[in-house]
Design a protein around this motif. Structure first.
Motif, short mmCIF file in Angstrom:
data_model
loop_
_atom_site.label_atom_id
_atom_site.label_comp_id
_atom_site.label_asym_id
_atom_site.label_seq_id
_atom_site.Cartn_x
_atom_site.Cartn_y
_atom_site.Cartn_z
N GLU A 167 -103.67 -20.34 25.92
CA GLU A 167 -103.82 -20.90 27.27
C GLU A 167 -103.89 -19.78 28.31
O GLU A 167 -104.67 -19.85 29.27
N ASP A 219 -106.91 -19.15 30.87
CA ASP A 219 -106.72 -18.97 32.31
C ASP A 219 -107.45 -17.73 32.82
O ASP A 219 -107.94 -17.71 33.94
N GLU A 234 -97.45 -34.50 21.15
CA GLU A 234 -97.39 -33.74 22.39
C GLU A 234 -98.17 -32.43 22.26
O GLU A 234 -98.87 -32.01 23.19
N HIS A 267 -101.92 -33.15 22.47
CA HIS A 267 -102.33 -33.42 23.85
C HIS A 267 -102.39 -32.12 24.65
O HIS A 267 -103.31 -31.93 25.47
N ARG A 268 -101.43 -31.24 24.43
CA ARG A 268 -101.41 -29.96 25.15
C ARG A 268 -102.64 -29.13 24.80
O ARG A 268 -103.30 -28.57 25.67
N GLN A 296 -105.50 -30.19 23.58
CA GLN A 296 -106.70 -30.85 24.11
C GLN A 296 -106.86 -30.57 25.59
O GLN A 296 -107.98 -30.37 26.07
N ALA A 297 -105.76 -30.50 26.32
CA ALA A 297 -105.82 -30.18 27.75
C ALA A 297 -106.31 -28.74 27.95
O ALA A 297 -107.09 -28.48 28.88
N ILE A 298 -105.88 -27.84 27.09
CA ILE A 298 -106.32 -26.44 27.18
C ILE A 298 -107.83 -26.37 26.88
O ILE A 298 -108.57 -25.66 27.57
N GLU A 315 -110.02 -28.73 27.39
CA GLU A 315 -110.72 -29.29 28.54
C GLU A 315 -110.79 -28.28 29.68
O GLU A 315 -111.81 -28.16 30.36
N LYS A 316 -109.71 -27.53 29.87
CA LYS A 316 -109.69 -26.50 30.90
C LYS A 316 -110.74 -25.43 30.58
O LYS A 316 -111.47 -24.98 31.46
N GLU A 375 -113.48 -25.85 28.83
CA GLU A 375 -114.80 -26.45 29.07
C GLU A 375 -115.18 -26.40 30.54
O GLU A 375 -116.31 -26.09 30.89
N ARG A 376 -114.23 -26.74 31.40
CA ARG A 376 -114.49 -26.71 32.85
C ARG A 376 -114.83 -25.30 33.32
O ARG A 376 -115.68 -25.11 34.17
#
Length: 71
Positions: free
Chosen positions: A8, A12, A54, A57-58, A60-62, A64-65, A67-68
């Protein structure tokens, strides 16, 4: 989850496009973590299942970040 936290931080710091080698490497490493989590047997233990959920989900959120940032 320590590996996910390290990835992550790299996400960032990532600046670039989806076609960049570093993007593909980060995406592959995160996907690999998801596959490792998928292979964990819960043995019917709710705490293990919840922790795995959990973590998924964490990660997957990384993803998605990432990808953005790669747009």
């Amino acid at each position: 989850m320590g590996e996910a936290e390290q990835l992550e931080e790299e996400v960032d710091e990532f600046v670039g496009k989806k076609t960049d080698k570093s993007y593909r490497l980060l995406e592959e490493m995160l996907t690999k973590l998801l596959l490792e989590l998928d292979s964990i047997e819960t043995g019917g233990q709710d705490s293990v299942r919840q922790a795995r959920k959990e973590s998924v989900h964490r990660i997957q959120a990384i993803l998605e970040k990432l990808e953005r940032k790669g747009l």
